[in-house]
Structure formats: structure tokens, C-alpha cells
Design a protein around this motif. Structure first.
Motif, short mmCIF file in Angstrom:
data_model
loop_
_atom_site.label_atom_id
_atom_site.label_comp_id
_atom_site.label_asym_id
_atom_site.label_seq_id
_atom_site.Cartn_x
_atom_site.Cartn_y
_atom_site.Cartn_z
N VAL A 278 3.04 9.52 -9.84
CA VAL A 278 2.69 9.77 -11.39
C VAL A 278 2.03 10.91 -11.05
O VAL A 278 2.01 11.75 -12.11
CB VAL A 278 1.57 8.47 -11.54
N ASP A 279 1.21 11.15 -10.08
CA ASP A 279 0.33 12.50 -10.48
C ASP A 279 1.08 13.59 -10.37
O ASP A 279 0.99 14.65 -11.03
CB ASP A 279 -0.33 12.56 -8.97
N ASN A 280 2.22 13.60 -9.63
CA ASN A 280 3.48 14.76 -9.76
C ASN A 280 3.82 14.96 -10.90
O ASN A 280 4.13 15.86 -11.50
CB ASN A 280 4.27 14.58 -8.64
N ALA A 281 4.14 14.08 -11.68
CA ALA A 281 4.96 13.82 -12.97
C ALA A 281 4.11 14.56 -13.98
O ALA A 281 4.43 15.07 -14.75
CB ALA A 281 5.43 12.52 -13.15
N ALA A 282 2.73 13.84 -13.87
CA ALA A 282 1.56 14.33 -14.78
C ALA A 282 1.41 15.87 -14.73
O ALA A 282 1.45 16.66 -15.59
CB ALA A 282 0.40 13.87 -14.44
N SER A 283 1.38 16.34 -13.49
CA SER A 283 1.15 17.71 -13.20
C SER A 283 2.57 18.59 -13.61
O SER A 283 2.28 19.71 -14.27
CB SER A 283 0.96 18.04 -11.60
N LYS A 284 3.61 18.03 -13.51
CA LYS A 284 4.73 19.18 -14.06
C LYS A 284 4.81 18.99 -15.52
O LYS A 284 5.17 19.66 -16.08
CB LYS A 284 5.99 17.86 -13.50
N GLU B 178 0.94 -1.14 0.04
CA GLU B 178 -0.05 0.01 0.01
C GLU B 178 1.06 1.14 0.06
O GLU B 178 0.46 2.13 -0.76
CB GLU B 178 -0.86 0.06 1.22
N LYS B 179 1.92 1.24 0.86
CA LYS B 179 2.99 2.44 0.78
C LYS B 179 3.39 2.60 -0.55
O LYS B 179 3.60 3.67 -1.05
CB LYS B 179 3.90 2.02 1.75
N PHE B 180 3.88 1.51 -0.95
CA PHE B 180 4.59 1.41 -2.60
C PHE B 180 3.84 2.02 -3.46
O PHE B 180 4.03 2.97 -4.45
CB PHE B 180 5.26 0.23 -2.98
N ALA B 181 2.29 1.37 -3.45
CA ALA B 181 1.54 2.00 -4.47
C ALA B 181 0.99 3.49 -4.17
O ALA B 181 1.02 4.14 -5.29
CB ALA B 181 0.08 1.02 -4.47
N GLY B 182 0.99 3.98 -2.95
CA GLY B 182 0.64 5.33 -2.80
C GLY B 182 1.65 6.19 -3.27
O GLY B 182 1.24 7.03 -3.82
N GLU B 183 2.82 5.88 -3.22
CA GLU B 183 4.17 6.62 -3.46
C GLU B 183 3.94 6.71 -4.87
O GLU B 183 4.36 7.77 -5.50
CB GLU B 183 5.38 6.02 -2.99
N ARG B 184 3.82 5.55 -5.59
CA ARG B 184 3.95 5.65 -7.01
C ARG B 184 2.74 6.37 -7.72
O ARG B 184 2.82 6.93 -8.74
CB ARG B 184 3.77 4.02 -7.85
N ASP B 185 1.57 6.26 -6.83
CA ASP B 185 0.51 7.07 -7.46
C ASP B 185 0.65 8.62 -7.25
O ASP B 185 0.29 9.37 -8.07
CB ASP B 185 -0.94 6.74 -6.65
#
Length: 827
Positions: free
Chosen positions: A551-557, A541-548
Motif C-alpha cells: 500500500v505504501d509503495n502504491a501510494a508513493s507511486k 504478520e508477514k502478510f500484513a507487513g507485505e500488504r502494508d
């Protein structure tokens, strides 16, 4: 008949092992009679509180002789010794635990028993049941009924109805109206010796004070006995009349001040919006009448409505008796009245005996001059004269309650047999908590959560503190519930359940605090695996949350960069970095290869084991993982102790009251389907199950094939299969003669070596069998690999030779050999 004397030598006590420690057995009346001889070090408890116990509260109050809220060993011994003297057979306390006591069971041969029996018969007579043969707790509970028809009840309190003379009864009523009443055992108000003494002391002081006024009636009593009432009326208006004449003198001093000294138009305007009456507060601040210089105070017309009634009483009680009829009061007349009442006011300020003032001097003088006081004291003395007989009524009440509840207390104080027997509940068990599919029988009522939890943690028991509410929260209770079976996976703060007390009332229960301890060995077995699974789940869950989030940060960037480049007029370059992805794929390939190699190594090691070594390996792995947790849980479960739970609640436990695993299991019941019930496995809303078992079998088969291929077994099996097929084809292609020759019985042909051996045996040439060859020692692993390689090379060579021989055989005709046994020439 039981011998109640304790001087017949040593008494033979009986003990039994119950709950992991030795407990005395109290089963007969002789045990009760000899209880003072039992060493206190062998008692299960030394003291207990009188509250929070499931025992009759009135019985606990009777046992608490000093009223300190605790019951101790001396009080238990005193109660047991007393009741053994009162009843004939102490076995009745064990065999007939009831609040109904037959009169025939009371022992008349002892002084205590005789007094109790007489009192019991008097109680039944007062209740209108003189022919009754038994007495109950209901008969002794209502003292007002017992003493309702009795003139005296021994409490030293005399109601007015106890006086035969009506004049004396009236005097007692007047006295009670002054000094207050005490309640006697019948529930009626009465006078006691202390209140009687207080009244007559005050009456004498009041009479002396009044005699001082009668010595100077002109100054101190201008109106006689009515002076006191007139003085109160004078004091009610004195300040207001002083205010009026002061204002008139100011108006006379300066006529222009009259407008200021009277209410102005604004004051009256404020009153115009109100609902006015004589009781309106704003009116009372106005002057008594209109202010004019040198004018008298009108007493009837032109008076402030708020003061009209007090002025009328002042006129009637003071002015008319002293000055005659008046319509107005001048300032000179007012000053004369003040002079007359000033001496009276000073005398009133020195008043003594104020308690008897409501009776008036005439009634007080009458009570003091008659024999009222001696008569009341004689009634009180007569009432106290029957105190000893009436006190026996309380002993009857003590008897019926001890008869019903004393033996139960002994089985929870001297020993803990009620708790450990399983048939009854201990008096400290408050009820049953139903929560998480379990029923917890060991629930203890708690007053202070923090103080209790600090001590109870040493019991090594899993505890859940619950706040219980009833009737919408108007009734609350705090309990500590012990969970001694099942698992703690679903127990958490905030979970709700239902608590049933010993009276069957239901309470809403909510967990507020938990003290974690092992619950069962079964739970400890699965705990390491659940912990690992929980850790893996949390990491995923921690890894999935960090990856999610990444991804959100990369998409926003990227969106922000694209928007920025678009605003600058530049087209964002979209490229594919093949080298980067090639590196990723290479890394994934290496990782998969490493995992496969590790699995292959493990599987190779496993397949080298014998079949009987697999169960030992699996058991060893499970023991290494779950063994420490199970051992620790087992040791803690064996150390569970009831003592700290009760000590934290005010008890003084004198032994180590263990809660072992079997007994602990009985204290918490798990949900079970009733025996004989039907159970259907068809669930229309069941989740679809995946064939994980089939997947597991396929994975195991693939792993086995991988291991066999890695060791070369598959290649050897394939070569052996080809050789077998070639042999079968050669046999099918051979002529019938060859087949017949080969089919003959080889046992009929004797070889020269066999003949020679037979001849040598017959001649006795060979004396013994040749020695057996020694067994080969097991080769080392390196030698095994070398031998396997040599065998593989030899097999390849043999296959090549077989192939060449097959070709040669096919090119030539088969040779038919004659049977040596049938052709002498062949031999």
C-alpha cells in the motif's frame, strides 16, 4: 563394639533402588570399616575434582594426597581406613558429623590413635586449655597459636627467638638479612639448613676475595676498609670529570671553541621558565664548571649545582685522604687518582661472596671464626628431632575434618544418596536459581561453557547457562541450571533471575546459552498447537507487513505519477473499473461458497455419527496431533541422565544416574499460592472479555440448522407440523357425537377376526404361533437416499389424500355406528 577386622568372611552389603539404579547403602560404622571390600564397579563415582564442590575445601586438600587436584578411590579408601583405626566407634562419623571431637572418642589401643591423642593434648596445652576434654577445628586451624609458645615445632626452621644465647640470636638475624628468611609453623621468620649452608659458603668466598686485597693493599686498598666506599664515590663522578677535562683540552686547543663548549644563551633561556633546583634534570647535562683552556676543576665555587653534592663527597672520601686539602683538582691529579683506583676496580670486578657484603668484612670474619655455624646447625637438628611428634598435630587436624565431612563425601561418591534422597543436596549442587516463576535446585558450577555444553547436551536435560555476578561485577560465576518442570515458552537468552548459593549469598543471573530439551509431557501436549498458532501468527504478520508495504509503495507511486502528470498539465483520469471489482466479488463469493460447502460436508459427516462416537472422534484427533510429541517427550524425559552433567565438570561417574519424571519434577518447583491464602477475582484493570462462548454456540446452532436443511429434515418437520395442525382443527370442528363415538373404549368391541381366532384356539385348530418375520438388514447409503425420496413422495400423496378426505368429511354428516356388543342385530 564394632569389629574392625575384615577377616570374618563376606560382609553383607545392603542396596536399594534409588534414582532408577541400584546404590549401596552406607548407614553404619561397619559399612565404613568394610568399604575396601566393595567392588569399585558398584561405586557411583571413581573420581571428582577438588574445586567447585560444596564441601570444606581444607578437607578436600587433605584427601588429595598427591596434590593433583582430583580425589580418587584409593585416596577415599586410605582416609576411611585411617579414621576407622583412630576412633573407637566409626558410627560417630554418621551420627555425630561435627568438627568437635571428644578426646574420649579417640582409640588409644592403636598406634595411630595413641599418637593422635598425645598430639591433641599437646595442642590444647599450647593453647592454654590443658583441662579440655574435646578438640575442635578452630583449635587446629591456627598453627601460629599452637606453636607460639613452643621453642621447636619440627619443621626444620629455626627463628632467632629459638636461640638461648643472645649472640647466636644476633648472628641468626644477621644471616637472615643476607639470605632471606623462611617462615616456620609459628609464623615467625627463621633459618633452615639450606639457607645456613648458602650463607656460610658465600661468607668463605668473600673472605678469600678480601684476603687477596690485603696481600696488596697499596694498589688494591689505597684507603684500607674505606676503599670500597671511596670507590663508589669515585665511580659516581668519574665520567663527568673526564668530560670536564676533555672540554678544557679542546678549549686550550682552540680558544674560540670555549663559547661552543659552554652552555649558550638559548640553553639558559629554556631554564628561565622552569622551577629550578639541584635535582632539575636539564642542569645535570651542563658541564661541572665553566670551560676555559687549561683551567683546573673547582671543587667548591663555580660548580654546577646539580653535581655539587657528589663532588663534595668525592672531595671528602677520595681527594682529601689521598691528596690533602684542595680547592681545585688539576688534570694531572685526576689522572693519578684514576691510576690508583683502576687496580681496585679490577679487583672489585672479581668480587666473590656478594651476598654477605652488607655485613662488612669485619662481621663476616667474626661469624666465620666463632662457633656460630655449628651452633645454628645444632638448633636445626633439635627442631627436626621433634618432627614426628609435631606431625601428629597435622593428624589431629585431619581427624577433626574427616570427622565432620568424610561421611558426606562418601554419600556423594560411593553412592548418590544425598542427591536422590530429597532431604539433602549433593555436593555438586551450587545453589538455587529463581527465574520465570520457578526454582531450579539442580545448578552446577561451570568453568568452561563451551566444553561443558558439548558434553552436557547428552544428558537430555533442558539446561540454561547463566552468568552470575555479585558486588557490581567484581565477583563472577558461571552455572548450568536444569529446568525439569513447567514449560520453556518464556525461557530465552538474556532473561534475568536471581541465584542463591549454598551460603545464602544472592547473585544476579543472566541466561547466556540454552540447550533445548523436553521439560515435561504437559508441555509436549500443547507444543503442536502452539507451533501452529505461532506459524499462523507469523504468516499473518508477514502478510500484513507485505500488504502494508504494498500500500505504501502504491501510494508513493500514485503520488509520484500524479505529480508528474500535474507538472505536464494533464489531469489524471480517475475511473472505476467495475469489471475488475465484479470479478473480485465473484471470486469472494466462490470462496465463501466453497468454504460453506466444505463446512456443510464436515457437519453432515459429524451428524451421521452416534452420540458415543463424538468423544472417540475428538480423542482420536487430539491423539493424532499431540500423541507423537508426547511420546517423544516421554522417551527423552525417561532418558535424562545426571552423568554427562558431572562428567563435563571433571567427575568420573561410574553409573547411569537417571533423572526420571517424578524425581525431575521435584528438582524444579513451580510457583504456588500458600495453602489457606485468600484470592480475589476482582481486577479493576482486567481487559474486557468478549462473549466468545455465546458466539461459538450461535455458530454451532447455525451450522446444525444448515445441515438439517441440507438433509431435508426441516422440510419434513414443517410438513408434519402442518399435518398435525390440520388434524387438530378437524377434530375441533367435528360434532359431539363423533367425538363421543371415538371416545368409547375400543377394547369392548370384538372384531370377527378376533372371534375367529378365539374359536380356533378353543378348538385347537392352531397348533403354534405364526413364525416371526426376519429383521431387515441395514440399507446401504444409496438405498437410504432412495427410501427417503420414496417416503417423501408417499407423505406428499398422503397429505393430498388427507386434504381431500377432510373436504369430503366436512360436506357430509357424520355416521353414528352402534356398539356391536350392545345391539345383537349388528352382529
Amino acid at each position: 563394639m564394632i569389629d574392625k577386622n575384615n577377616d570374618n568372611g563376606l560382609f553383607r552389603w545392603r542396596f536399594h533402588r534409588l534414582g532408577g539404579f541400584d546404590q549401596v547403602r552406607i548407614e553404619t560404622g561397619e559399612d565404613l570399616c568394610h568399604l575396601p571390600e566393595l567392588d569399585q564397579k558398584l561405586w557411583a563415582a571413581l573420581s571428582c575434582p577438588t574445586t567447585g564442590l560444596e564441601l570444606d575445601s581444607h578437607t578436600l586438600e587433605l584427601l588429595d594426597a598427591d596434590g593433583d587436584g582430583r580425589i580418587r578411590v584409593p585416596e577415599i579408601l586410605a582416609a576411611t581406613t585411617w579414621i576407622c583405626r583412630v576412633i573407637k566407634d566409626p558410627n560417630d562419623l554418621i551420627n555425630n558429623q561435627s568438627t568437635v571431637v571428644p578426646l574420649a572418642a579417640i582409640d588409644e589401643s592403636t598406634e595411630d590413635g595413641r599418637r593422635v591423642l598425645i598430639a591433641a593434648r599437646n595442642i590444647l596445652t599450647n593453647l592454654g586449655k590443658p583441662e579440655a576434654i574435646e578438640i575442635t577445628a578452630e583449635d587446629t586451624a591456627d598453627t601460629s597459636r599452637i606453636f607460639a609458645t613452643a621453642r621447636f615445632n619440627g619443621d626444620g626452621i629455626v627463628p632467632a627467638t629459638s636461640a638461648a644465647d643472645p649472640a647466636l640470636a644476633s648472628a641468626i638475624s644477621d644471616i637472615l638479612s643476607c639470605v632471606g628468611a623462611a617462615t616456620d609453623r609459628s609464623g615467625q621468620p627463621g633459618i633452615c639448613a639450606e639457607r645456613c649452608e648458602h650463607f656460610f659458603t658465600e661468607a668463605r668466598a668473600y673472605l678469600d676475595w678480601w684476603n687477596e686485597a690485603e696481600a696488596d693493599p697499596t694498589n688494591l686498598l689505597p684507603l684500607g676498609e674505606l676503599t670500597e666506599q671511596a670507590s663508589r664515590s669515585f665511580g659516581a663522578v668519574r665520567a663527568k670529570i673526564d668530560d670536564f677535562f676533555t672540554r678544557t683540552r679542546l678549549a686550550l686547543y682552540d680558544p674560540s671553541a670555549s663559547a661552543v663548549l659552554n652552555p649558550n644563551a638559548d640553553a639558559f633561556s629554556a631554564l628561565g621558565t622552569l622551577m629550578l633546583s639541584a635535582a632539575t634534570p636539564d642542569l645535570s647535562v651542563f658541564p661541572l664548571a665553566r670551560i676555559e683552556g687549561g683551567h683546573a676543576l673547582p671543587l667548591e665555587r663555580g660548580v654546577n649545582p646539580a653535581w655539587a653534592q657528589p663532588l663534595a663527597e668525592f672531595r671528602e672520601l677520595v681527594i682529601t685522604p689521598l691528596l690533602g686539602e684542595r680547592d681545585a683538582l688539576t688534570e694531572a691529579e685526576w689522572l693519578d687518582l684514576r691510576t690508583r683506583f683502576s687496580a681496585h676496580a679490577n679487583w672489585m670486578g672479581q668480587m666473590r661472596g656478594a651476598v654477605v657484603v652488607p655485613l662488612g668484612i669485619t662481621r663476616v670474619r667474626e661469624l666465620l671464626t666463632t662457633d656460630c655455624e655449628p651452633a645454628i646447625r645444632r638448633l636445626i637438628a633439635e627442631d627436626l628431632a621433634v618432627a614426628e611428634a609435631v606431625d601428629a598435630f597435622a593428624q589431629v587436624d585431619r581427624l577433626v575434618h574427616y570427622h565432620a565431612h568424610l561421611f558426606t563425601l562418601l554419600n556423594n561418591f560411593v553412592c548418590l544418596s544425598d542427591f536422590y534422597s530429597g532431604e539433602k543436596k549433593g555436593i555438586f549442587q551450587a545453589g538455587t536459581l529463581y527465574l520465570d516463576g520457578r526454582g531450579c535446585e539442580l545448578c552446577i558450577q561451570v568453568k568452561d561453557l563451551d566444553a561443558h555444553s558439548a558434553m552436557a547436551s547428552m544428558s537430555r536435560t533442558y539446561l540454561a547457562y547463566c552468568t552470575c555476578t555479585r558486588r557490581g561485577g567484581s565477583e563472577t560465576m558461571l552455572i548450568a541450571a536444569a529446568f525439569t518442570d513447567g514449560h520453556a515458552e518464556n525461557l530465552m537468552v538474556g532473561r534475568n533471575g536471581v541465584f542463591y548459593d549454598r551460603q545464602g549469598r544472592d547473585w544476579d543471573a543472566t541466561i547466556t546459552k540454552i540447550i533445548e530439551q523436553p521439560i515435561s509431557v504437559r508441555e509436549a501436549f500443547w507444543r503442536p498447537y502452539k507451533r501452529v498458532a505461532r506459524l499462523i501468527s507469523e504468516q499473518i504478520e508477514k502478510f500484513a507487513g507485505e500488504r502494508d508495504q504494498a500500500v505504501d509503495n502504491a501510494a508513493s507511486k500514485n503520488i509520484a505519477e500524479a505529480a508528474l502528470k500535474g507538472s505536464n498539465g494533464a489531469n489524471p483520469a480517475s475511473g472505476f473499473d467495475i469489471a475488475k471489482f465484479a470479478g473480485i466479488f465473484a471470486a469472494l463469493g466462490l470462496a465463501i461458497g466453497a468454504i460453506g460447502t466444505a463446512l456443510a460436508t464436515v457437519m453432515v459427516s459429524l451428524f451421521k455419527l452416534q452420540w458415543w462416537q463424538f468423544p472417540l472422534l475428538v480423542g482420536g484427533v487430539i491423539l493424532a496431533i499431540s500423541g507423537p510429541a508426547m511420546l517423544l517427550a516421554y522417551l527423552k524425559l525417561r532418558a535424562r541422565n545426571l552423568g554427562p552433567l558431572l562428567d563435563a565438570n571433571g567427575w568420573a561417574i561410574n553409573t547411569s544416574a537417571k533423572i526420571n519424571i517424578p524425581f525431575g519434577t521435584s528438582l524444579t518447583t513451580l510457583a504456588e499460592r500458600p495453602r489457606g491464602s485468600q484470592y480475589s477475582l476482582i481486577d479493576p484493570f482486567a481487559e474486557k472479555r468478549r462473549p466468545w462462548k455465546l458466539y461459538g454456540v450461535i455458530i454451532l446452532l447455525l451450522a446444525a440448522l444448515l445441515v438439517l436443511w441440507h438433509q431435508g429434515h426441516l422440510e419434513r418437520w414443517w410438513l408434519d407440523l402442518q399435518e398435525s395442525v390440520a388434524t387438530i382443527e378437524q377434530a375441533e370442528s367435528s360434532p359431539d357425537v363423533g367425538a363421543g363415538a371415538t371416545s368409547e373404549d375400543p377394547s369392548d368391541a370384538a372384531t370377527p377376526a378376533q372371534d375367529a381366532d378365539a374359536a380356533a384356539t378353543e378348538d385347537g385348530a392352531e397348533a403354534s404361533d405364526p413364525p416371526a418375520e426376519p429383521a431387515d438388514t441395514p440399507p446401504a447409503p444409496e438405498q437410504e437416499q432412495e427410501q427417503e425420496q420414496e417416503q417423501e413422495q408417499e407423505q406428499e400423496q398422503e397429505q393430498e389424500q388427507d386434504a381431500s378426505e377432510t373436504e369430503e368429511t366436512a360436506s357430509t354428516e357424520p355416521v353414528v355406528e352402534e356398539d356391536p356388543a350392545g345391539d345383537p342385530a349388528a352382529e
